[in-house]
Scaffold this motif. Structure first.
Motif, PDB file in Angstrom:
ATOM      1  N   VAL A  43     -11.098   7.584  -8.888  1.00 31.30           N
ATOM      2  CA  VAL A  43     -10.899   8.761  -9.740  1.00 31.30           C
ATOM      3  C   VAL A  43     -11.998   9.561  -9.911  1.00 31.30           C
ATOM      4  O   VAL A  43     -12.894   9.571  -9.234  1.00 31.30           O
ATOM      5  CB  VAL A  43     -10.681   7.965 -11.405  1.00 31.30           C
ATOM      6  N   TYR A 100       0.973  -1.213   0.045  1.00 30.95           N
ATOM      7  CA  TYR A 100       0.126  -0.015   0.125  1.00 30.95           C
ATOM      8  C   TYR A 100       0.868   1.309  -0.103  1.00 30.95           C
ATOM      9  O   TYR A 100       0.607   2.121  -0.724  1.00 30.95           O
ATOM     10  CB  TYR A 100      -1.050   0.058   1.389  1.00 30.95           C
ATOM     11  N   THR A 140     -14.495   0.962  -1.799  1.00 29.14           N
ATOM     12  CA  THR A 140     -13.967   1.700  -0.695  1.00 29.14           C
ATOM     13  C   THR A 140     -15.183   1.378   0.343  1.00 29.14           C
ATOM     14  O   THR A 140     -15.017   1.251   1.622  1.00 29.14           O
ATOM     15  CB  THR A 140     -13.597   3.163  -0.887  1.00 29.14           C
ATOM     16  N   TYR A 150      -8.242   0.681  -2.145  1.00 24.26           N
ATOM     17  CA  TYR A 150      -9.099   0.875  -2.751  1.00 24.26           C
ATOM     18  C   TYR A 150      -9.601   2.514  -2.997  1.00 24.26           C
ATOM     19  O   TYR A 150      -9.615   2.972  -3.949  1.00 24.26           O
ATOM     20  CB  TYR A 150     -10.502   0.238  -2.434  1.00 24.26           C
ATOM     21  N   LYS A 156      -7.161   4.996  -2.555  1.00 24.21           N
ATOM     22  CA  LYS A 156      -6.256   5.225  -3.449  1.00 24.21           C
ATOM     23  C   LYS A 156      -6.652   5.376  -4.746  1.00 24.21           C
ATOM     24  O   LYS A 156      -6.204   6.064  -5.749  1.00 24.21           O
ATOM     25  CB  LYS A 156      -4.826   4.815  -2.841  1.00 24.21           C
ATOM     26  N   GLN A 157      -7.343   4.350  -5.349  1.00 29.38           N
ATOM     27  CA  GLN A 157      -7.722   4.268  -6.811  1.00 29.38           C
ATOM     28  C   GLN A 157      -8.978   4.804  -7.387  1.00 29.38           C
ATOM     29  O   GLN A 157      -9.187   4.763  -8.361  1.00 29.38           O
ATOM     30  CB  GLN A 157      -7.743   2.605  -7.001  1.00 29.38           C
ATOM     31  N   TYR A 206     -14.203   1.932  -7.739  1.00 31.69           N
ATOM     32  CA  TYR A 206     -13.335   1.757  -6.562  1.00 31.69           C
ATOM     33  C   TYR A 206     -14.071   2.573  -5.430  1.00 31.69           C
ATOM     34  O   TYR A 206     -13.780   2.217  -4.329  1.00 31.69           O
ATOM     35  CB  TYR A 206     -11.872   2.330  -6.884  1.00 31.69           C
ATOM     36  N   ARG A 208       1.402   0.047  -4.616  1.00 31.55           N
ATOM     37  CA  ARG A 208       0.880  -1.160  -5.396  1.00 31.55           C
ATOM     38  C   ARG A 208      -0.363  -1.637  -4.801  1.00 31.55           C
ATOM     39  O   ARG A 208      -0.536  -2.475  -4.030  1.00 31.55           O
ATOM     40  CB  ARG A 208       2.162  -2.261  -5.249  1.00 31.55           C
ATOM     41  N   ASN A 209      -1.386  -0.806  -5.298  1.00 36.82           N
ATOM     42  CA  ASN A 209      -2.875  -0.543  -4.398  1.00 36.82           C
ATOM     43  C   ASN A 209      -3.338  -2.200  -4.728  1.00 36.82           C
ATOM     44  O   ASN A 209      -3.910  -2.846  -4.014  1.00 36.82           O
ATOM     45  CB  ASN A 209      -3.683   0.277  -4.796  1.00 36.82           C
ATOM     46  N   GLY A 210      -3.388  -2.649  -6.020  1.00 38.98           N
ATOM     47  CA  GLY A 210      -3.760  -3.835  -6.411  1.00 38.98           C
ATOM     48  C   GLY A 210      -3.405  -5.104  -5.661  1.00 38.98           C
ATOM     49  O   GLY A 210      -4.129  -5.940  -4.901  1.00 38.98           O
TER      50      GLY A 210
END
Length: 269
Positions: A118, A77, A130, A113, A115-116, A126, A81-83
């Motif tokens: 958009v 995290y 979240t 989640y 952080k992703q 996401y 490398r969130n995934g």
């Protein structure tokens, strides 16, 4: 064939590669774990994750593996490398859902989640992920220190989902596709009434219904807006629009907007 000395020299020239990984398969789990911690301290996050993952791979289901999964989730995290962080965290939660670190790992999954997420002009999957992840923190670990921030992240994600509905609704409104626009604004009023989008959603309902000639519903939307947000610029605009046609805000108790407005009042109390 490259000489051993050349291999070692190549490893030492890379600041994110620890040559001790060459012996990873034979190192005991405590050694690998401590090497992972040392790499975190040195800022070598990729190598730290590699060490922690090696513990899990070589010594699965051990206490060192459990601790390493926590640290691997954290390191992934922190390094963006969130995934990968989600995948490692999910593995931990499947194996240790009620351990001492499960609340923290579930929180990290939610952060990964979050952080992703958009811009509202893009897909908001996401945001929903979240919400689901952070709601697990709130529901399953209500006494944890992560609840307050989890709830804040939920509010943010819900506002994103509402914002997406508003963006699509405005698109339809601009094209005079009023029924399609109303369905989007209605969803915000009924499902996302505690977000920052609610005032505009009610005002857009006034605009759409008035443009369709459904004046009574426009009056009701304006009345609900004025009752809950009397100082809102959106209410001022809605009032001005209705007055231009010789009418004023007036609530129809049989309207779905009136029913939603009552829930809005209860939700804000």
């Amino acid at each position: 064939m490259m000489a051993p000395a050349a291999i070692l020299a190549g490893c030492q020239s890379d600041p994110d590669i620890d040559i001790t990984k060459l012996a990873a398969e034979t190192d005991p789990p405590e050694t690998l774990y401590n090497q992972g911690l040392a790499n975190i301290k040195a800022g070598h996050m990729t190598e730290a994750a590699r060490k922690f993952d090696a513990v899990d791979a070589e010594h699965p289901f051990s206490d060192w593996s459990r601790k390493s999964l926590v640290m691997s989730t954290f390191v992934k995290y922190r390094s963006g490398r969130n995934g990968d962080a989600v995948n490692t965290g999910m593995r931990y939660m499947k194996l240790y859902p009620r351990s001492e670190d499960s609340a923290y790992v579930q929180y990290l999954i939610g952060l990964a989640y979050w952080k992703q997420i958009v811009d509202v002009t893009q897909d908001q999957s996401y945001s929903q992920k979240t919400i689901d992840a952070m709601q697990n923190v709130v529901d399953n670990y209500p006494d944890s220190q992560y609840v307050d921030d989890a709830q804040a992240k939920i509010r943010f994600a819900r506002d994103q989902l509402a914002g997406k509905e508003m963006q699509v609704g405005r698109y339809y409104l601009e094209r005079k596709e009023y029924l399609a626009a109303i369905s989007r604004f209605r969803k915000v009023v009924e499902d996302y009434s505690n977000t920052n989008q609610i005032e505009e959603a009610l005002a857009r309902l006034v605009e759409a219904y008035y443009a369709m000639g459904v004046v009574q519903e426009a009056q009701t939307a304006a009345a609900v807006l004025g009752h809950n947000y009397p100082d809102s610029k959106w209410y001022a605009d809605s009032y001005k629009l209705l007055k231009s046609g010789g009418v004023e805000p007036r609530e129809n108790a049989g309207s779905w907007i009136s029913r939603a407005g009552k829930k809005l009042v209860l939700g804000s109390s």
